[in-house]
Scaffold this motif. Structure first.
Motif, PDB file in Angstrom:
ATOM      1  N   LEU A 176       0.851  -1.185   0.000  1.00  0.00           N
ATOM      2  CA  LEU A 176       0.000   0.000   0.000  1.00  0.00           C
ATOM      3  C   LEU A 176       0.891   1.240   0.000  1.00  0.00           C
ATOM      4  N   LEU A 177       0.621   2.167  -0.936  1.00  0.00           N
ATOM      5  CA  LEU A 177       1.413   3.390  -1.075  1.00  0.00           C
ATOM      6  C   LEU A 177       0.513   4.604  -0.976  1.00  0.00           C
ATOM      7  N   THR A 178       1.080   5.672  -0.420  1.00  0.00           N
ATOM      8  CA  THR A 178       0.375   6.951  -0.412  1.00  0.00           C
ATOM      9  C   THR A 178       0.567   7.637  -1.759  1.00  0.00           C
ATOM     10  N   TYR A 226       5.296   4.047   1.953  1.00  0.00           N
ATOM     11  CA  TYR A 226       4.671   2.794   2.349  1.00  0.00           C
ATOM     12  C   TYR A 226       3.753   3.025   3.553  1.00  0.00           C
ATOM     13  N   VAL A 227       2.598   2.388   3.497  1.00  0.00           N
ATOM     14  CA  VAL A 227       1.620   2.485   4.573  1.00  0.00           C
ATOM     15  C   VAL A 227       1.787   1.285   5.495  1.00  0.00           C
ATOM     16  N   ARG A 228       1.873   1.527   6.795  1.00  0.00           N
ATOM     17  CA  ARG A 228       2.035   0.442   7.764  1.00  0.00           C
ATOM     18  C   ARG A 228       0.690  -0.230   8.022  1.00  0.00           C
ATOM     19  N   ALA A 229       0.300  -1.077   7.075  1.00  0.00           N
ATOM     20  CA  ALA A 229      -0.997  -1.748   7.212  1.00  0.00           C
ATOM     21  C   ALA A 229      -0.965  -2.862   8.246  1.00  0.00           C
TER      22      ALA A 229
END
Length: 916
Positions: free
Chosen positions: A757-759, A764-767
């Protein structure tokens, strides 16, 4: 008369009025003086009368020889006098004519001596005890022949004949007499069939119905019943009353005879029936109370009603019950027939319906049982729902269909119709709500005849039963049908048709979720049917033309997640006195999807036998078996003289199919599907975008839910958290787990699902910190089961689905967290009930020159031409009232001109004033 010990009788009083005793010796024995013969021939009689338990009683005791055999018998006859009647009942008794329904006497007869043939001798012996006092009741031979008998004298109307009714105990209970027929002007009605009386806890129960058949004008008493229960004696009547066009029928109309002094007279009624006839209109109905309801019920009343008119008829059956826990159970089933309402090509002929509260509806377990279900055909089929037997008979017939059950609620509605003047059908939609379960079912039956012309014999007739069910608790969704062999034929009534079909699938929470079945006539003979697959009968034909020629045939086809199967069989037989001949052909085919393989077996057999000078048999045939790919097979020919010949061609049976590579597996098995990530919750409607720009999915700012689905089961699912060595975080599974890919021949494959997942700025998004749930499902074993061994057949003996495996996850994206923003002051902080919070001191407001202390006054003071001391004092007062801006800001009052425009934000209402 008491010895000081406890007595089982309550409120007992005994008054001895008169007594007599006599000893009679035969003259011959007195002359001979032989003591042994005196003892044997001596007759002892004893007569007593008095008042016991508030009633007048007379007792006769006799002991002597009876009949030519001289067998000694000891008999006791006790009878009570003093009339009781319906006029003694509370409330209604005083309104009845005096003497109505009187019980004139009650008698009990008991004896010893076993079987007695000479009843008249025993009767003469009884009369010796009180020769001057006549017997209160006529004693029949049936009562004299039994060891214990109970009798009552019943006078139905004033000055009418007194009927003596005796019931004997200790033997087989007599059969219930047939119900009384209605008068000639009335229709046959469903009488309220009697229900056995309740059994006592101590086992003391004497229940007998005896035929009376007494007529008093329009009143007919069919039988009288005697019940001894819990130290109470009841007298019951079954009677009917016909007046003009109305007939009334009562069952178990009872009167309790008190055995203890001071006990009240009580009445009971087990059933009530009514019949009405006026010209072509006829109505008959009845209600019956179960005197012995099931253990979980304390009251049960059933009813039935039938009404017929020149063109319409109506039938209804139902029950009311009270459960032991105090809840009430009710159900009603009704049917209206005779309608003629055209709706285009459909002609509405009738309506069907019912409902139940705290009542459980049982659905037929197979489609062939649908036509006999009361909701579909039972109300018209007297063999399935016997309305003529009254409510008790109806309730007995419905015992396996509807029963009281707390927490259940059901309703049903249906129609009876004719389609294109050719198809006769009944369809019923039923829904039942139970604890943790909802069931929706469609029950139906359809029949067609061709040609449907009155007076012409049809050459085709088919009757089909249909059952479609959805159950939320099991996840079952199925549609099943079956032909009725008794009403289905082709060309000739002797050419019978049979068989059925099934379309089934399963959804969560079923452990077979993902499996499906389409079957017409059953399965391949080598297929081992799983337990959740229904048993589907073969589509068959059976035709016997006389006693010589018969034809039998059957066929089937089925589709499952792993295979396709089809086949059939046909046999023709001819039998005569000298010759018998036959022809039989068969075909069975089994096709597996992935990897693709097939096996087909077909054959024909012809033979004959001649019975002359012994038996001569001639038979020939051929069987062909094909397999592949690659295609190979064997042909076996059976000849009468030469013997069997086998011809093989192509390669031998494949030990295993060729394995697929990944590209072929993805194309043929997975359909080129890839990992899918969709927003399952929180998605906003799309906005119009200019031409040429891609549409962007919008989600709510308060969070949303993201679902990830993989086309193959994954050993572990992980998300990317950044760059470096440990850049992935595993959410579910582990790196040591493996899955099988049968078409590829992989028993242990590592299938890793990686989610990134990227903004918008490629961060990187800490999912891995988001709440997540694993998604598991059972997938077809043909694709994800263990690879077959060399000697295994293609899947006919294994489950259609493999064990549940991880197929994705659901990630919940949390809403934004906002910090460092001035909060609005909630209104409850300014409320008068919140103490000093939000209140301005009136002395402070007056010293500040604030007239009312409203927000507008505060804003004017903060920004107007005001002395600095006054403004600082106002700030101090606002702080004490907790109306200052955000906490921790030391310079928050440096720019009061900024506070003034936002005062309506800091304070959601005008501050209250308080004295101080």
């Amino acid at each position: 008369m008491s010895d000081g010990s406890a007595t089982p009788l309550t409120d007992c009083s005994v008054e001895l009025r008169r007594g007599s005793m006599a000893l009679h010796l035969p003259a011959r024995d007195r002359r001979q003086g032989r003591k042994d013969q005196v003892a044997e021939k001596m007759t002892v009689v004893l007569g007593l009368s008095g008042r016991v338990l508030g009633r007048d009683w007379t007792v006769r005791v006799v002991s002597g020889a009876v009949g030519e055999t001289g067998k000694r018998v000891t008999a006791l006859l006790a009878h009570g006098v003093g009339a009781l009647g319906l006029t003694d009942l509370p409330v209604v008794g005083p309104r009845l004519p005096e003497g109505t329904g009187r019980i004139t006497a009650v008698a009990v007869l008991g004896r010893t001596g076993g079987k007695i043939v000479d009843h008249e001798a025993l009767l003469r012996l009884l009369k010796q005890a009180e020769p001057d006092v006549p017997l209160p009741l006529d004693v029949p031979s049936s009562a004299l022949g039994a060891l214990i008998s109970i009798g009552v004298g019943v006078q139905l109307l004033p000055r009418s004949t007194t009927y003596s009714v005796w019931a004997s105990t200790g033997g087989k209970r007599p059969e219930l007499p047939a119900a009384a027929e209605a008068p000639d002007s009335l229709p046959a009605r469903p009488p309220a069939a009697p229900v056995p009386a309740p059994s006592s806890g101590d086992g003391q129960e004497l229940v007998v119905w005896v035929k009376a058949d007494a007529r008093l004008g329009p009143l007919r008493v069919r039988r009288v019943g005697l019940v001894y229960h819990e130290r109470r004696l009841w007298v019951l009547l079954d009677a009917s009353l016909g007046i003009a066009v109305i007939a009334l029928d009562v069952v178990g109309l009872g009167l309790k005879i008190p055995l203890a002094h001071g006990q009240p007279v009580e009445g009971t009624l087990d059933g009530l029936g009514v019949a009405f006839a006026a010209g072509p209109v006829r109505v008959a109905g009845a209600l019956a109370r179960a005197a012995r309801p099931p253990d979980h019920l304390r009251l049960m009343i059933s009813g039935a009603l039938v009404a017929t008119m020149p063109r319409l008829s109506f039938a209804v059956a139902g029950m009311y019950a009270e459960l032991k826990d105090g809840s009430t159970s009710v159900f009603v089933i009704g049917h209206v027939s005779g309608l003629r309402i055209p709706l285009g090509p459909v002609l509405l002929n009738g309506l069907i319906g019912g409902f139940g509260y705290n009542s459980q509806l049982t659905l037929p377990d197979a489609p062939e049982n649908v036509p006999s279900h009361p909701l579909v055909g039972g109300l018209q089929d007297s063999g399935k729902l016997p309305l003529k037997d009254g409510p008790a008979g109806v309730l007995a017939a419905l015992r396996d269909t509807v029963r009281p059950q707390a927490g259940y609620l059901w309703a049903a509605a249906g129609v009876e119709l004719t389609l294109f003047e050719l198809v006769q059908a009944r369809l019923v939609l039923a829904a039942q709500v139970a604890p943790k379960d909802i069931t929706v079912a469609l029950l139906g039956m359809a029949g067609v005849q061709f040609p449907a012309v009155p007076g012409r014999k049809p050459y085709a007739c088919v009757t089909l039963g249909l059952k479609a069910v959805y159950r939320s608790a099991t996840g079952e969704i199925s549609v099943r049908g079956a032909l009725d062999p008794a009403q289905s034929y082709l060309l000739h009534p002797d050419c019978r048709l049979s068989g059925g079909f099934a379309l089934c699938t399963w959804a969560p929470p079923s452990p077979q979720a993902g499996d499906f079945l389409v079957s017409l006539g059953g399965y391949h003979p080598a297929f081992k049917r799983p337990g959740h697959y229904p048993d589907v009968p073969r589509i068959g034909l059976q035709w016997s033309t006389g006693s010589e020629v018969s034809v039998r045939g059957e066929c089937y086809a089925a589709l499952t997640p792993g295979m396709l199967m089809a086949g059939g069989r046909l046999r023709m037989d001819y039998r005569s006195r000298r010759v018998s001949a036959w022809l039989e052909a068969h075909l069975d085919a089994l096709v597996q999807w992935a990897p693709f393989s097939y096996r087909v077996s077909m054959g024909i057999d012809i033979g004959a036998e001649v019975y002359a000078l012994g038996t001569r048999r001639v038979e020939l045939g051929a069987n062909l078996t094909l397999w592949g790919p690659p295609t190979g097979g064997v042909l076996e020919v059976h000849l009468p003289v030469i013997g069997d010949i086998a011809v093989r061609f192509g390669p031998g049976p494949p030990g295993r199919a060729d394995h697929l590579d990944w590209d072929t597996f993805r194309r043929d098995v997975l359909g080129n599907r890839s990992v899918e990530a969709v927003v399952s919750d929180g998605l906003l409607p799309d906005r119009p975008v200019p031409d040429g720009r891609p549409a962007v999915q919008r989600v709510g700012r308060n969070g949303f839910e993201l679902s990830v689905v993989t086309p193959v089961p994954c050993t572990h699912l992980r998300v990317r958290t950044g760059t470096g060595t440990n850049k992935y975080e595993t959410l579910f599974g582990s790196s040591t787990q493996r899955v099988a890919l049968r078409p590829m021949g992989k028993p242990e494959a590592a299938t890793v699902c990686e989610l990134t997942l990227l903004t918008s700025d490629n961060r990187y998004v800490r999912a891995d910190t988001w709440p997540s749930n694993e998604t598991r499902a059972r997938l077809p074993a043909a694709a994800f089961g263990a690879p077959l061994k060399a000697d295994q057949s293609p899947g006919a003996h294994e489950p259609a689905l493999c064990e549940a495996k991880c197929t994705g996850a659901t990630l919940t994206v949390p809403g934004p967290t906002v910090k460092g923003v001035l909060d609005r002051i909630p209104k409850h902080r300014l409320d008068a009930t919140s103490g000093a919070t939000g209140r301005l001191c009136t002395s402070a407001t007056s010293s500040l020159g604030l007239a009312t202390g409203t927000r507008q006054d505060i804003a004017d003071t903060m920004t107007g031409d005001t002395a600095l001391g006054r403004r600082n004092e106002l700030c101090r007062v606002l702080e004490q009232a907790r109306l200052a801006p955000g906490p921790g800001d030391k310079n928050r009052w440096d720019r009061p001109d900024r506070y003034a425009p936002a005062v309506y934000t800091y304070a959601t209402a005008d501050p209250l004033s308080a004295s101080g």
